[in-house]
Design a protein around this motif. Sequence first.
Motif: not given
Length: 335
Positions: A10-11, A13, A18, A21, A72, A91, A155, A170, A172-173, A270
Amino acid sequence: MSSSDVMVNGSGSGGPGENESVGTVIVAVVTNLGIAAAKAVGGIVSGSSAMLSEAAHSVADTVTEVMLLASLKRSAKPADEAHPLGYGPERYIWALLASIATFVGGAVFAVYDGIHTLVHGEDPGNPTLSYIILAVAAVLEGYSLLVAWRQVKGEAARMRAPLGLYVKHTPDTAVKAVLLENVAALIGLALAAGGLLGAQLTGSGVYDGVASLLIGLLLVWVAWELGRSNAQYLIGRPLPEAMRAEVREELLSVLHIEGVLELTTIVQGPAEVLIAAKVDFHDLASARQVEEACEVAEAQLRDRFPAIRRVYLDPTPTPAPPPGPAGPPTAAGGP
């Protein structure tokens, strides 16, 4: 593509993902704040419990998304002496609190208001203003959902993963929360409109009360799903079995590494995965060769899985096998 790829590629940080997001959450905050005020006015004017439940729904969503913004920002802080592994898991703490806010601020109020309406009844007022507010809210929620949908879809495409699999796995919640809350918001708007229409056509507040109850149950599901996802990562979720096998395979491909005796993996965010392993090196390898093998192993793992941020290898010899059973005793006086 497996769930392991979804979790570790994933992306990063602080990178573009990010920032995307953060933008997605900000759009949701601004949208829900205005919608909450409009719904509250519509609920007071029309006397509709479903509209008031929807107002509570939007307030809960706004509080949730403010907490997600905090999550975040705080989780992006670099590691320091007090937190040598970084702030990534923070996070999930804030996101877990956000799911509780959804439950307490939205679900409980909606269920209570629905039960109160069913038990005590209500006199349906003029729903015209409420219909207008619901229509405007649907447009705004639809736009917020579109922003979240584009990010999630993009993504998932970069990961070459099915959309459903990406949303399920994911880390990235924050984006997952915005996506689910916007979907729930549009369903809630439809339920509120149905309750208003039923009350308008029959003159009975039962439809409005049932709509409020259904909105509450919908929020219970959203809160449970988000709470469960964040709790798993907060407790310490390992990488999926398929990826652990790939990590082990990558380690064994390094010169001088003969075995991986123990492998520990923890998803911290993430794009923050920690790898720790007890590794058996070749007995004739020099100290310099062991050091070089550790550096090569870390580089290979990071190249294959960009989200791996920390790799700790502990040189450990393979335990000697236990001695075999003793042979049969020799008879006394034998040859």
